[in-house]
Structures are given as C-alpha cells and as structure tokens.
Motif scaffolding. Structure first.
Motif, PDB file in Angstrom:
ATOM      1  N   LYS A 145       0.847  -0.890   0.076  1.00  0.00           N
ATOM      2  CA  LYS A 145       0.042  -0.031   0.325  1.00  0.00           C
ATOM      3  C   LYS A 145       1.043   1.118  -0.169  1.00  0.00           C
ATOM      4  CE  LYS A 145      -4.231  -1.913   2.523  1.00  0.00           C
ATOM      5  NZ  LYS A 145      -5.248  -1.514   3.040  1.00  0.00           N
ATOM      6  N   VAL A 146       1.415   0.995   0.953  1.00  0.00           N
ATOM      7  CA  VAL A 146       2.646   2.224   0.824  1.00  0.00           C
ATOM      8  C   VAL A 146       3.542   2.602  -0.415  1.00  0.00           C
ATOM      9  CG1 VAL A 146       5.010   3.236   2.061  1.00  0.00           C
ATOM     10  CG2 VAL A 146       2.742   2.756   3.221  1.00  0.00           C
ATOM     11  N   CYS A 147       4.229   1.994  -1.307  1.00  0.00           N
ATOM     12  CA  CYS A 147       4.638   1.787  -1.703  1.00  0.00           C
ATOM     13  C   CYS A 147       4.091   1.541  -4.135  1.00  0.00           C
ATOM     14  CB  CYS A 147       5.997   1.389  -1.970  1.00  0.00           C
ATOM     15  SG  CYS A 147       5.797  -1.153  -2.952  1.00  0.00           S
ATOM     16  N   GLY A 148       3.192   1.304  -3.840  1.00  0.00           N
ATOM     17  CA  GLY A 148       2.274   1.525  -4.345  1.00  0.00           C
ATOM     18  C   GLY A 148       2.865  -0.072  -5.589  1.00  0.00           C
ATOM     19  N   GLY A 149       2.728  -1.600  -4.718  1.00  0.00           N
ATOM     20  CA  GLY A 149       3.172  -2.029  -5.536  1.00  0.00           C
ATOM     21  C   GLY A 149       3.606  -2.893  -6.245  1.00  0.00           C
ATOM     22  N   SER A 150       3.645  -3.199  -6.732  1.00  0.00           N
ATOM     23  CA  SER A 150       5.715  -3.547  -7.993  1.00  0.00           C
ATOM     24  C   SER A 150       4.823  -3.304  -9.759  1.00  0.00           C
ATOM     25  CB  SER A 150       5.948  -5.514  -8.332  1.00  0.00           C
ATOM     26  OG  SER A 150       6.065  -5.759  -6.969  1.00  0.00           O
ATOM     27  N   ARG A 151       5.885  -3.019 -10.004  1.00  0.00           N
ATOM     28  CA  ARG A 151       5.444  -3.045 -11.782  1.00  0.00           C
ATOM     29  C   ARG A 151       5.944  -3.789 -12.770  1.00  0.00           C
ATOM     30  NH1 ARG A 151       5.542   2.455 -12.415  1.00  0.00           N
ATOM     31  NH2 ARG A 151       6.118   4.496 -10.701  1.00  0.00           N
ATOM     32  N   SER A 152       6.734  -4.930 -12.070  1.00  0.00           N
ATOM     33  CA  SER A 152       6.499  -6.228 -12.672  1.00  0.00           C
ATOM     34  C   SER A 152       6.549  -7.802 -12.138  1.00  0.00           C
ATOM     35  CB  SER A 152       7.752  -5.922 -13.205  1.00  0.00           C
ATOM     36  OG  SER A 152       8.813  -6.819 -12.639  1.00  0.00           O
ATOM     37  N   MET A 153       5.883  -8.735 -12.569  1.00  0.00           N
ATOM     38  CA  MET A 153       5.356 -10.137 -12.061  1.00  0.00           C
ATOM     39  C   MET A 153       6.803 -10.063 -11.318  1.00  0.00           C
ATOM     40  SD  MET A 153       2.943 -11.119 -11.656  1.00  0.00           S
ATOM     41  CE  MET A 153       2.201 -12.141 -10.170  1.00  0.00           C
ATOM     42  N   GLU A 154       8.063 -10.405 -11.990  1.00  0.00           N
ATOM     43  CA  GLU A 154       9.403 -11.129 -11.706  1.00  0.00           C
ATOM     44  C   GLU A 154       9.488  -9.670 -10.214  1.00  0.00           C
ATOM     45  OE1 GLU A 154      14.045 -10.920 -12.846  1.00  0.00           O
ATOM     46  OE2 GLU A 154      12.735 -10.292 -14.083  1.00  0.00           O
ATOM     47  N   ARG A 155       9.606  -8.962 -10.135  1.00  0.00           N
ATOM     48  CA  ARG A 155       9.368  -7.778  -8.884  1.00  0.00           C
ATOM     49  C   ARG A 155       8.726  -8.111  -7.972  1.00  0.00           C
ATOM     50  NH1 ARG A 155      13.235  -6.396  -5.494  1.00  0.00           N
ATOM     51  NH2 ARG A 155      12.809  -4.326  -4.444  1.00  0.00           N
ATOM     52  N   PHE A 156       7.591  -8.860  -8.034  1.00  0.00           N
ATOM     53  CA  PHE A 156       6.545  -8.784  -6.906  1.00  0.00           C
ATOM     54  C   PHE A 156       7.035  -9.850  -6.827  1.00  0.00           C
ATOM     55  CE2 PHE A 156       2.830 -11.988  -6.610  1.00  0.00           C
ATOM     56  CZ  PHE A 156       1.997 -11.054  -6.112  1.00  0.00           C
ATOM     57  N   ARG A 157       8.016 -11.394  -7.663  1.00  0.00           N
ATOM     58  CA  ARG A 157       7.812 -12.539  -6.252  1.00  0.00           C
ATOM     59  C   ARG A 157       8.653 -12.817  -5.432  1.00  0.00           C
ATOM     60  NH1 ARG A 157       7.115 -14.187 -12.280  1.00  0.00           N
ATOM     61  NH2 ARG A 157       4.789 -15.323 -12.350  1.00  0.00           N
ATOM     62  N   GLU A 158       9.899 -11.671  -6.728  1.00  0.00           N
ATOM     63  CA  GLU A 158      11.302 -10.974  -5.487  1.00  0.00           C
ATOM     64  C   GLU A 158      10.480 -10.840  -3.730  1.00  0.00           C
ATOM     65  OE1 GLU A 158      13.670  -8.738  -8.172  1.00  0.00           O
ATOM     66  OE2 GLU A 158      14.299 -10.316  -9.269  1.00  0.00           O
ATOM     67  N   THR A 159       9.981  -9.693  -4.056  1.00  0.00           N
ATOM     68  CA  THR A 159       9.711  -9.148  -3.139  1.00  0.00           C
ATOM     69  C   THR A 159       9.070 -10.102  -2.081  1.00  0.00           C
ATOM     70  OG1 THR A 159       9.077  -7.229  -4.029  1.00  0.00           O
ATOM     71  CG2 THR A 159       8.160  -7.041  -2.108  1.00  0.00           C
ATOM     72  N   ALA A 160       7.977 -10.597  -2.660  1.00  0.00           N
ATOM     73  CA  ALA A 160       7.236 -12.103  -1.536  1.00  0.00           C
ATOM     74  C   ALA A 160       8.559 -12.951  -1.299  1.00  0.00           C
ATOM     75  CB  ALA A 160       6.838 -13.032  -3.259  1.00  0.00           C
ATOM     76  N   ASP A 161       8.996 -13.358  -1.843  1.00  0.00           N
ATOM     77  CA  ASP A 161      10.716 -14.466  -1.316  1.00  0.00           C
ATOM     78  C   ASP A 161      11.221 -13.842   0.088  1.00  0.00           C
ATOM     79  OD1 ASP A 161       9.822 -16.192  -3.462  1.00  0.00           O
ATOM     80  OD2 ASP A 161      11.602 -15.820  -4.952  1.00  0.00           O
ATOM     81  N   LEU A 162      11.470 -12.115  -0.754  1.00  0.00           N
ATOM     82  CA  LEU A 162      11.875 -11.281   0.463  1.00  0.00           C
ATOM     83  C   LEU A 162      11.445 -11.451   1.381  1.00  0.00           C
ATOM     84  CD1 LEU A 162      14.990  -9.564   1.059  1.00  0.00           C
ATOM     85  CD2 LEU A 162      13.633  -7.699   0.428  1.00  0.00           C
ATOM     86  N   LEU A 163      10.602 -10.876   1.942  1.00  0.00           N
ATOM     87  CA  LEU A 163       9.118 -11.132   3.090  1.00  0.00           C
ATOM     88  C   LEU A 163       8.976 -12.311   3.832  1.00  0.00           C
ATOM     89  CD1 LEU A 163       6.592  -8.033   1.174  1.00  0.00           C
ATOM     90  CD2 LEU A 163       8.269  -8.189   3.344  1.00  0.00           C
ATOM     91  N   SER A 164       9.326 -13.224   2.383  1.00  0.00           N
ATOM     92  CA  SER A 164       9.081 -15.102   3.517  1.00  0.00           C
ATOM     93  C   SER A 164       9.988 -15.276   4.038  1.00  0.00           C
ATOM     94  CB  SER A 164       8.266 -15.807   1.917  1.00  0.00           C
ATOM     95  OG  SER A 164       8.041 -16.713   2.696  1.00  0.00           O
ATOM     96  N   VAL A 165      11.322 -14.700   3.683  1.00  0.00           N
ATOM     97  CA  VAL A 165      12.705 -15.261   4.092  1.00  0.00           C
ATOM     98  C   VAL A 165      12.618 -14.417   5.566  1.00  0.00           C
ATOM     99  CG1 VAL A 165      14.837 -14.974   4.741  1.00  0.00           C
ATOM    100  CG2 VAL A 165      13.591 -15.654   2.139  1.00  0.00           C
ATOM    101  N   ILE A 166      11.977 -12.678   5.636  1.00  0.00           N
ATOM    102  CA  ILE A 166      12.491 -12.028   7.071  1.00  0.00           C
ATOM    103  C   ILE A 166      11.290 -12.805   7.801  1.00  0.00           C
ATOM    104  CG2 ILE A 166      11.571  -9.735   7.412  1.00  0.00           C
ATOM    105  CD1 ILE A 166      12.631  -8.471   4.694  1.00  0.00           C
ATOM    106  N   GLN A 167       9.581 -12.968   7.226  1.00  0.00           N
ATOM    107  CA  GLN A 167       8.630 -13.340   8.292  1.00  0.00           C
ATOM    108  C   GLN A 167       9.254 -14.725   8.526  1.00  0.00           C
ATOM    109  OE1 GLN A 167       6.043 -12.084   9.517  1.00  0.00           O
ATOM    110  NE2 GLN A 167       6.349 -10.231   8.409  1.00  0.00           N
ATOM    111  N   THR A 168       9.627 -16.239   8.405  1.00  0.00           N
ATOM    112  CA  THR A 168      10.282 -17.412   9.189  1.00  0.00           C
ATOM    113  C   THR A 168      11.365 -16.539   9.146  1.00  0.00           C
ATOM    114  OG1 THR A 168       9.960 -17.792   6.328  1.00  0.00           O
ATOM    115  CG2 THR A 168      11.303 -19.674   7.676  1.00  0.00           C
ATOM    116  N   CYS A 169      11.891 -16.217   9.519  1.00  0.00           N
ATOM    117  CA  CYS A 169      13.043 -15.380  10.301  1.00  0.00           C
ATOM    118  C   CYS A 169      13.413 -14.932  12.232  1.00  0.00           C
ATOM    119  CB  CYS A 169      14.289 -14.371   9.670  1.00  0.00           C
ATOM    120  SG  CYS A 169      15.518 -15.533   8.941  1.00  0.00           S
ATOM    121  N   ARG A 170      12.088 -14.491  12.084  1.00  0.00           N
ATOM    122  CA  ARG A 170      10.457 -13.805  12.945  1.00  0.00           C
ATOM    123  C   ARG A 170      10.382 -14.604  13.563  1.00  0.00           C
ATOM    124  NH1 ARG A 170       7.333  -8.851  11.276  1.00  0.00           N
ATOM    125  NH2 ARG A 170       9.791  -7.739  11.319  1.00  0.00           N
ATOM    126  N   VAL A 171       9.804 -15.806  13.141  1.00  0.00           N
ATOM    127  CA  VAL A 171       8.634 -16.018  13.796  1.00  0.00           C
ATOM    128  C   VAL A 171      10.181 -17.715  14.165  1.00  0.00           C
ATOM    129  CG1 VAL A 171       7.648 -18.691  12.804  1.00  0.00           C
ATOM    130  CG2 VAL A 171       7.203 -16.767  12.177  1.00  0.00           C
TER     131      VAL A 171
END
Length: 86
Positions: free
Chosen positions: A30-56
């Motif tokens: 919501k803050v950054c307006g999303g991703s401009r490409s599907m590739e960037r969307f997947r990279e961001t999803a992977d990054l956030l997944s790793v961060i949340q897994t580490c947090r848990v």
C-alpha cells in the motif's frame, strides 16, 4: 459438540498468525504502490517470506542474509537453511 477428525492441540482454530504474518507485506504494497512487474513481485514476496520465517523462528533476518551472501562468494561456506532443526 462437533469433533473434527483433523483437529489437534498443535493447530490453532483460527488463522490470526497467518494474517499477522501477511500484514507487513500488505502495508508495504500500500505504501509503495505495489510492483511494476511480476518478476519484482515474486522477488519481494520471497524476501518478505524469508524475513517472516526468520521472525517466527526468533532469528535475525540481517544475520541470515549476511550468511547467505557469504556463502555466495565463498565456496567453503555452506548456505543457511530456513528449515528448523528439531
């Protein structure tokens, strides 16, 4: 009282934990307006997944990424794993 065959004490009856894990990703989108490409969307999803897994798991995400980068540049260092060792 209805008894479900797959319910156990280990699995909570709600999905609050999953919803809380998704909240930072939704806020970022919501803050950054999303991703401009599907590739960037997947990279961001992977990054956030790793961060949340580490947090848990109670691990430092920055330390995990440092170890992963070190393993990338040094063939003698093994890659860190997100699979918990029980």
């Amino acid at each position: 009282m209805v008894v479900f065959p797959y319910s156990t004490d280990e699995v909570p009856p709600d999905n609050n934990r999953a919803e809380r894990a998704l909240r930072p990703a939704v806020t970022k989108r919501k803050v950054c307006g999303g991703s401009r490409s599907m590739e960037r969307f997947r990279e961001t999803a992977d990054l956030l997944s790793v961060i949340q897994t580490c947090r848990v798991q109670g691990r430092e995400a920055v330390e995990f990424f440092r170890q992963a980068l070190e393993a990338t540049v040094s063939p003698t260092v093994s890659y860190p794993s997100l699979i918990p060792m029980t």
